[in-house]
Design an enzyme around this catalytic site. Structure first.
Site, PDB file in Angstrom:
ATOM      1  N   TYR A 135      27.970  11.449   3.236  1.00 34.02           N
ATOM      2  CA  TYR A 135      27.942  10.262   4.082  1.00 34.02           C
ATOM      3  C   TYR A 135      26.517   9.873   4.477  1.00 34.02           C
ATOM      4  O   TYR A 135      26.272   8.740   4.865  1.00 34.02           O
ATOM      5  CB  TYR A 135      28.770  10.468   5.351  1.00 34.02           C
ATOM      6  CG  TYR A 135      30.265  10.537   5.105  1.00 34.02           C
ATOM      7  CD1 TYR A 135      30.810  10.373   3.834  1.00 34.02           C
ATOM      8  CD2 TYR A 135      31.140  10.761   6.150  1.00 34.02           C
ATOM      9  CE1 TYR A 135      32.168  10.443   3.617  1.00 34.02           C
ATOM     10  CE2 TYR A 135      32.517  10.825   5.936  1.00 34.02           C
ATOM     11  CZ  TYR A 135      33.020  10.668   4.666  1.00 34.02           C
ATOM     12  OH  TYR A 135      34.373  10.726   4.451  1.00 34.02           O
ATOM     13  N   LYS A 186      34.332  23.359  -2.112  1.00 33.36           N
ATOM     14  CA  LYS A 186      34.679  23.081  -3.511  1.00 33.36           C
ATOM     15  C   LYS A 186      33.617  23.802  -4.349  1.00 33.36           C
ATOM     16  O   LYS A 186      32.930  23.199  -5.188  1.00 33.36           O
ATOM     17  CB  LYS A 186      34.685  21.554  -3.730  1.00 33.36           C
ATOM     18  CG  LYS A 186      35.246  21.088  -5.046  1.00 33.36           C
ATOM     19  CD  LYS A 186      36.766  21.193  -5.145  1.00 33.36           C
ATOM     20  CE  LYS A 186      37.221  20.808  -6.554  1.00 33.36           C
ATOM     21  NZ  LYS A 186      38.640  21.098  -6.793  1.00 33.36           N
ATOM     22  N   ASP A 218      41.163  21.158  -2.482  1.00 34.14           N
ATOM     23  CA  ASP A 218      42.422  20.648  -3.043  1.00 34.14           C
ATOM     24  C   ASP A 218      43.580  21.557  -2.648  1.00 34.14           C
ATOM     25  O   ASP A 218      44.658  21.105  -2.266  1.00 34.14           O
ATOM     26  CB  ASP A 218      42.328  20.481  -4.577  1.00 34.14           C
ATOM     27  CG  ASP A 218      41.618  21.635  -5.261  1.00 34.14           C
ATOM     28  OD1 ASP A 218      40.915  22.405  -4.582  1.00 34.14           O
ATOM     29  OD2 ASP A 218      41.748  21.774  -6.487  1.00 34.14           O
ATOM     30  N   ASP A 242      36.808  14.914   7.073  1.00 35.97           N
ATOM     31  CA  ASP A 242      37.311  13.576   7.409  1.00 35.97           C
ATOM     32  C   ASP A 242      38.768  13.465   6.964  1.00 35.97           C
ATOM     33  O   ASP A 242      39.654  13.046   7.718  1.00 35.97           O
ATOM     34  CB  ASP A 242      36.425  12.553   6.657  1.00 35.97           C
ATOM     35  CG  ASP A 242      36.668  11.124   7.115  1.00 35.97           C
ATOM     36  OD1 ASP A 242      37.515  10.919   7.997  1.00 35.97           O
ATOM     37  OD2 ASP A 242      36.019  10.216   6.576  1.00 35.97           O
ATOM     38  N   ASP A 246      42.500  14.212   9.404  1.00 37.23           N
ATOM     39  CA  ASP A 246      43.523  13.165   9.545  1.00 37.23           C
ATOM     40  C   ASP A 246      44.871  13.658   9.029  1.00 37.23           C
ATOM     41  O   ASP A 246      45.915  13.373   9.613  1.00 37.23           O
ATOM     42  CB  ASP A 246      43.109  11.898   8.784  1.00 37.23           C
ATOM     43  CG  ASP A 246      42.391  10.913   9.701  1.00 37.23           C
ATOM     44  OD1 ASP A 246      41.892  11.351  10.761  1.00 37.23           O
ATOM     45  OD2 ASP A 246      42.325   9.716   9.371  1.00 37.23           O
TER      46      ASP A 246
END
Ligand code: NAD
Length: 351
Positions: A135, A186, A218, A242, A246
Site C-alpha cells: 500500500y 506468503k 490462502d 486488510d 474483514d
C-alpha cells in the site's frame, strides 16, 4: 487520561455520545476534548483533518473516533474528502498496529452466516500492520510499455524493523490472551514474506511462553471459515490483514458490535468502531453504539493499562445482551428493541 473525542460524520456523533456517557459513568479522571473531523472538519474549517484537530490529537494520549464519510462531499478533490482524515491521522501519529478483535457473543450467535457450532464462543484478535507493505511501497504507478500497452505496478516491501515491531506487538498481545500467535504470510512465493517469516521467528525467541505457528494467507483465509476457533492472535501484513480482518469480522455477522484500535510504539491509540458513518440511518437514534462503547474498553486496556476497568465495560455489554436489549441491526424475535440512546443508558445501568 487526555482523550481527543472526534465524532465525525453520519452516525458518528450519536454513537460517540453514548461512548462518552459510558466513560463518564466510570468515575475515572478523564480529560475529554472534542474536535471536528471528516466532513464535519471540512464544513467547519475547510479541511477533513483541520490543523486544530491534529494538534489536539497529538497532545492527547488516545483518540476516540466515530466515523467519517459524507456522500454529499464525494465530488471534492480526493485530498479534501472526509475519508482522508483517518489516513492523515494514521500517518501523522505513526499508527502501525491495527487490532481487530472478532468476538461472537452467545446471544448473537445466530447473526453469523456460519453454522452456530463453528462460531459459538469465537474470540480471536487480528493484528494488521498498517503503515507498510504494497500500500505504501515505491515505485508504483501505471506506465506505457514499448508496445503501447499500459501496465500497472506496485511494490511490496517490508524492512526488518517494520516487521520486528509489529511482531513484538503480536507476541505481547498473545501473552495477554491465550498465548498463541499465528503469523500469516506468503513465504512460499514472495521474498518480502520470506523475510517476514524469518524475522517473526527471530522475535519469537524473546517469547518462549507464546506458541508460534505460521500459515500461508490462502490457507488462513480457508481456515478462518472452516475452523476459526483454532486461532488466538493472528499477526500479518497490511494487504493480507486488510482482507483477513474483514473476513473475520463477518464471522460475527454484526458490524455494529466490533471495535478496533490502531496503536503506535508509545501505545498511543486511535479507537473506533469498524463500521463507517452509515448515512442511511444517521440522526434516527437507531445506530448500534456498542462497537464504539467496546472501543473505549480497548482504549482502557491497551493505552491506559486498565484491563480491569475494560473488563467491567465488556461485562456490562454482555449483560445488556443477556437482558435482551437489541438495536435494530441485531434484533431478533422476542428481543427488546431499543434506540441508540437507550442502549447507552442500558450499558451505564449495567455498569
Ligand atoms: P457503513 O459501515 O457505514 O454501513 C454499512 C451498513 O451497515 C449500512 O447499512 C449501515 O446502516 C449499517 N451500519 C453500520 N454501522 C452501524 C451501526 N453502528 N448500527 C447499525 N447499523 C450500522 O459502510 P458504507 O455504507 O459502505 O459507508 C458509509 C460511509 O462511511 C462512506 O462514506 C465510507 O467511506 C465511510 N466509511 C468510513 C469508515 C471510517 O470512518 N473508519 C469506515 C468504513 C466506511
Amino acid at each position: 487520561m487526555k482523550i481527543a473525542v472526534l465524532p465525525g460524520d453520519g452516525i458518528g456523533p450519536e454513537i460517540v455520545a453514548e461512548a462518552v456517557k459510558v466513560m463518564k459513568a466510570l468515575g475515572l479522571s478523564m480529560d475529554l476534548n472534542e474536535a471536528p473531523i471528516g466532513g464535519a472538519g471540512y464544513r467547519a474549517k475547510g479541511h477533513p483533518l483541520p490543523e486544530e484537530t491534529l494538534s489536539l490529537a497529538k497532545a492527547s494520549d488516545a483518540i476516540l473516533f466515530g466515523a467519517v464519510g459524507d456522500f454529499s462531499l464525494d465530488t471534492l478533490p480526493r485530498e479534501l474528502r472526509p475519508e482522508q482524515a483517518i489516513l492523515g491521522l494514521r500517518k501523522a501519529l505513526n499508527l502501525f498496529a491495527n487490532f481487530r478483535p472478532a468476538l461472537v457473543y452467545p446471544e448473537l450467535v445466530h447473526a453469523s452466516t456460519l453454522k452456530p457450532e463453528v462460531v459459538a464462543g469465537l474470540d480471536i484478535l487480528i493484528i494488521r500492520e498498517l503503515t507498510g507493505d504494497i500500500y505504501f511501497g515505491q515505485p508504483r504507478g501505471i506506465r506505457t510499455l514499448e508496445n503501447g500497452e499500459r501496465e500497472g505496478f506496485d511494490t511490496m516491501r517490508y524492512s526488518e524493523s517494520e516487521i520486528r515491531r509489529v511482531a513484538h506487538v503480536g507476541f505481547q498481545a498473545a501473552r495477554k490472551r491465550g498465548k498463541r500467535l499465528c503469523s500469516v504470510d506468503k513465504a512460499n512465493v514472495l521474498d518480502t514474506m520470506q523475510l517476514w517469516r524469518e524475522v517473526v521467528i527471530e522475535v519469537g525467541k524473546d517469547y518462549p511462553d507464546v506458541e508460534l505457528s505460521h500459515q500461508y494467507v490462502d490457507n488462513a483465509a480457508m481456515q478462518l471459515l472452516k475452523n476459526p476457533k483454532q486461532f488466538d492472535v493472528i499477526v500479518t501484513g497490511n494487504l493480507f490483514g486488510d482482507i483477513l480482518s474483514d473476513e473475520a469480522s463477518m464471522l460475527t455477522g454484526s458490524i455494529g458490535m466490533l471495535p478496533s484500535a490502531s496503536l503506535n510504539e508509545k501505545n498511543f491509540g486511535l479507537y473506533e468502531p469498524i463500521h463507517g458513518s452509515a448515512p442511511d440511518i444517521a440522526g434516527k437514534n437507531i445506530a448500534n453504539p456498542l462497537a464504539t462503547i467496546l472501543s473505549v474498553a480497548m482504549m482502557l486496556r491497551y493505552t491506559f493499562n486498565q484491563g480491569d476497568v475494560a473488563d467491567h465495560i465488556e461485562v456490562a455489554v454482555k449483560k445488556v445482551l443477556a437482558q435482551g436489549y437489541r438495536t435494530g441491526d441485531i434484533q431478533e424475535p422476542g428481543a427488546k428493541v431499543v434506540g441508540t440512546r437507550e442502549m447507552g443508558d442500558a450499558v451505564v445501568a449495567a455498569l
